[in-house]
Design a protein around this motif. Structure first.
Motif, PDB file in Angstrom:
ATOM      1  N   ARG A 129      27.452  23.768   7.590  1.00 27.37           N
ATOM      2  CA  ARG A 129      28.638  23.743   6.733  1.00 27.37           C
ATOM      3  C   ARG A 129      28.279  23.802   5.250  1.00 27.37           C
ATOM      4  NH1 ARG A 129      31.391  18.773   5.607  1.00 27.37           N
ATOM      5  NH2 ARG A 129      30.604  19.377   3.577  1.00 27.37           N
TER       6      ARG A 129
ATOM      7  N   GLN B 189      26.346  16.989   0.069  1.00 29.81           N
ATOM      8  CA  GLN B 189      27.182  15.811   0.338  1.00 29.81           C
ATOM      9  C   GLN B 189      26.314  14.627   0.778  1.00 29.81           C
ATOM     10  OE1 GLN B 189      29.983  16.469   3.520  1.00 29.81           O
ATOM     11  NE2 GLN B 189      31.042  14.526   3.223  1.00 29.81           N
TER      12      GLN B 189
ATOM     13  N   ASP C 159      22.228  13.180  10.505  1.00 34.02           N
ATOM     14  CA  ASP C 159      23.559  13.790  10.409  1.00 34.02           C
ATOM     15  C   ASP C 159      23.540  15.091  11.210  1.00 34.02           C
ATOM     16  OD1 ASP C 159      26.168  14.240   9.642  1.00 34.02           O
ATOM     17  OD2 ASP C 159      25.710  14.874   7.596  1.00 34.02           O
TER      18      ASP C 159
ATOM     19  N   THR D 279      29.386  12.186   8.135  1.00 34.26           N
ATOM     20  CA  THR D 279      28.549  12.077   6.949  1.00 34.26           C
ATOM     21  C   THR D 279      28.918  10.844   6.130  1.00 34.26           C
ATOM     22  OG1 THR D 279      28.421  14.488   6.970  1.00 34.26           O
ATOM     23  CG2 THR D 279      27.700  13.369   4.956  1.00 34.26           C
TER      24      THR D 279
ATOM     25  N   ASP E 219      23.091  18.706   9.206  1.00 35.40           N
ATOM     26  CA  ASP E 219      24.146  19.734   9.156  1.00 35.40           C
ATOM     27  C   ASP E 219      23.656  20.840   8.240  1.00 35.40           C
ATOM     28  OD1 ASP E 219      26.286  21.392   8.938  1.00 35.40           O
ATOM     29  OD2 ASP E 219      27.749  19.853   8.387  1.00 35.40           O
TER      30      ASP E 219
HETATM   31 MG   LIG Z   1      29.382  16.067   7.785  1.00 38.53          MG
END
Ligand SMILES: [Mg+2]
Ligand SMILES: Nc1nc2c(ncn2[C@@H]2O[C@H](COP(=O)(O)OP(=O)(O)OP(=O)(O)O)[C@@H](O)[C@H]2O)c(=O)[nH]1
Ligand SMILES: Nc1nc2c(ncn2[C@@H]2O[C@H](COP(=O)(O)OP(=O)(O)OP(=O)(O)O)[C@@H](O)[C@H]2O)c(=O)[nH]1
Ligand SMILES: [K+]
Ligand SMILES: [Mg+2]
Lengths: 282, 297
Positions: free
Chosen positions: A116, A122, A165, A90, A113
């Motif tokens: 997570r 993020q 990502d 990332t 993603d």
């Molecule tokens: Mg990541």
């Protein structure tokens, strides 16, 4: 300064230096064998010894030092970023987005993603930092579906590049690797030539397992290039030498920090000198 | 990729037909194979040396029993020595201190601190009925505090409310106060990842320790770490005095030699291992299992 013979004891010391930089036994032995053949028993200073060692390592790395080239095209260039958990995917995407944005390209990021905790947030922060658009779904959503939607959106927006990502996964987790295969498959439905680049991030602190990572991610996702992260620590990332030797995959960049500008082109000479324990620019 | 050590040692030693004790020469050849196996498993070179020295001392003069092959006997010596060096007895997290007991998590970037913070919080709640507060002191990584908040929510563990603009040391202070006032048994401080040569961040880490007086300081490290394991373990230990190690990503297919390296250079016990991304993927450290893995058996 003191000269010493490049004799068997010195060669063993050199092999140790390479092992301690994570080159692994086979590669370390191969490189010292070259020195033994070419230079054995010559008088040579310590710095010279290391320079010779660096030159030998550089020979292996020079062919793989190849920056990421994104040829202009009408459709978005699709860059898929894969790797084990925490390897720096990332963050590297954020840094790449900055670089490409500065080059005047319109960048879209896909928050693939979906697993997570706060992975989407993020990436969104990286998007905000770099001015890249971020396509995200609900947490827990199907990653392949999200990648597909993001490609549609990137096309519609006339983006030059879509960087996807993905969730971190260990390469021995078959079910997670199957998921990644699906992401690739689904992207191809939109654009049979996608993904155009599949970048594997390797953590420089990783030891011999990085070889398995390259092998399995290569098989499953068709890795086209590498970025080695976290080279700002004390790890030398020497496994990259073994990887260059075995797979010959291009190394595009290195990560040297957590900031947006901490992405550097991979320089075989600098890297080799650091492995030999010389100054990077020495 | 490689023959395992057991096969290799059998190949070398089992051709010894004479009876009696293992000679220096027999063992010397075997130790070269042990060295290879350990390096392939990412054990740090210096640690490999001290290990093979110890095994050599044990093995030379060892009586070769008629019923067992010499290769197997040396394998047993190697295995036992590994288990001994890894720490034969399991050492769980210690909560024997006045509440709130503070646990501080430290380590390199991306090693698994935040995930492990939640895992430990869940385990303490499930097994010890401990009322636990999680606090993220990571003001650097994008969405780090949010990550811990979500993990807390997913696992019904309290997290310290996020206050934007506070420094890590201010958050540590607030967390300990909240721990006291809220009647918590345990407060777990998740810190930002840092490289051990980043001086300002290493100083900050020591400052956090001073404020929160942790009873446990756990170094969270990746089981896939290579030769750098000694540097990082040594540095973190010197700077904050870790009380234990958590080895993450043991669900990978790495050989886990970093465990031996870190244990050997710090003398600190490996307390837990992470075996997955989910909150329940945390196990007690089992030295025999890791020994087997390091040896590729
Ligand atoms: Mg990541
Ligand atoms: N020192 C240093 N830290 C880095 C570098 N690249 C990434 N990091 C840090 O490593 C940690 C993990 O990075 P991420 O980008 O979240 O890694 P990831 O592969 O996306 O992780 P997952 O999505 O959880 O698998 C973060 O704290 C980053 O700031 C680097 O080059 N140097
Ligand atoms: N497979 C596996 N993944 C893990 C394990 N522990 C953590 N992870 C994953 O590793 C990645 C990084 O974990 P984090 O908990 O964010 O690591 P961190 O040390 O807090 O990272 P920073 O705060 O950026 O330094 C995430 O993708 C986690 O899901 C484990 O035991 N096994
Ligand atoms: K790591
Ligand atoms: Mg964290």
């Amino acid at each position: 300064f003191t000269k010493r013979r490049l004799d068997e004891a010195t060669l063993e010391d050199l092999e140790d230096i390479l092992i301690q930089a994570d080159l692994g036994l086979a590669t370390a032995a191969r490189i010292t064998a070259t020195l033994r053949r070419d230079r054995f028993d010559k008088e040579i200073s310590d710095t010279e010894v290391r320079a010779v060692l660096a030159a030998e390592v550089e020979k292996v790395l020079a062919p793989v030092a190849r920056p990421l080239v994104l040829p202009p095209s009408d459709l978005p260039r699709v860059v898929l970023v894969v790797g084990v958990n925490g390897s720096g995917k990332t963050t590297t995407i954020g840094k790449l987005a900055m670089k490409l944005g500065r080059e005047g390209r319109k960048v879209t990021l896909a928050a693939g993603d979906t697993f997570r905790a706060a992975a989407v947030e993020q990436l969104k922060i990286w998007g905000a930092r770099t001015g890249a658009r971020v396509i995200a779904g609900e947490p827990g959503a199907d990653a392949a579906g999200l990648a597909y939607d993001a490609l549609v959106a990137a096309r519609a927006a006339g983006s030059d590049v879509l960087i996807v990502d993905t969730a971190g996964r260990l390469q021995n987790r078959a079910e997670l690797m199957a998921e990644l295969e699906k992401v690739v498959r689904v992207l191809k439905k939109q654009d049979p030539t996608a993904p155009h680049d599949v970048i594997l991030t390797l953590d420089a602190t990783t030891g011999q397992n990085a070889i398995n990572q390259v092998e399995i991610f290569g098989k499953v996702a068709g890795v086209t290039g590498l970025v080695m992260t976290k080279l700002d620590g004390t790890a030398r990332g020497g496994i990259l030498v073994a990887i260059a030797d075995t797979f010959g995959l291009p190394v595009h960049y290195i990560g040297v920090g957590e900031g947006v500008d901490d992405l550097e082109p991979f320089d075989a000479g600098d890297f080799a000198r650091a492995i030999a324990g010389l100054d990077r620019h020495g | 990729m490689f023959e395992n050590l057991s096969e290799r040692l059998s190949g070398i030693l089992d051709k010894l037909t004479r009876r009696g004790a293992l000679s220096e020469a027999d063992v010397g050849e075997a130790m070269r194979e042990v060295r290879r196996a350990l390096i392939e498993a990412d054990v740090a070179l210096d640690v490999v040396r001290s290990f093979t020295d110890k095994v050599r001392n044990r093995a030379v003069g060892h009586e070769v029993l008629r019923s067992v092959t010499p290769g197997q006997q040396v394998i047993k010596i190697v295995h036992d020595q590994l288990v001994e060096m890894l720490g034969s007895t399991a050492r769980p997290i210690d909560l024997e201190a006045p509440a709130p007991v503070c646990i501080m998590m430290v380590g390199l970037q991306g090693s698994g601190k935040t995930t492990t913070t939640a895992k430990i919080g869940k385990r303490l709640g499930d097994r010890h009925k401990a009322k636990t507060l999680l606090a993220s002191l990571d003001t650097r990584r994008p969405a780090a505090q949010e990550q811990l908040r979500v993990l807390g929510e997913q696992n019904s563990i309290d997290t310290l409310p996020i206050v934007v603009g506070q420094t890590p040391t201010q958050i540590a202070e607030r967390a300990m106060t909240a721990g006291r006032l809220g009647g918590y048994d345990v407060v777990i401080l998740d810190t930002a990842g840092r490289t051990h040569i980043d001086e300002p961040l290493m100083l900050e880490m020591a400052e956090i320790k001073k404020i929160s007086k942790p009873h446990e300081i756990l170094l969270v490290a990746d089981a896939l770490t290579g030769q750098d394991a000694v540097n990082l373990a040594k540095s973190f230990d010197q700077r904050v005095g870790i009380t234990g190690i958590v080895l993450t990503r043991m669900d990978g297919d790495g050989r886990g030699g970093a465990a031996l390296s870190m244990r050997a250079v710090t003398g600190k016990p490996i307390k837990l291992v992470g075996t997955g991304e989910k909150a329940d993927a945390l196990e007690d450290f089992d030295p025999a299992r890791i020994a087997g893995r390091i040896l590729g058996m």
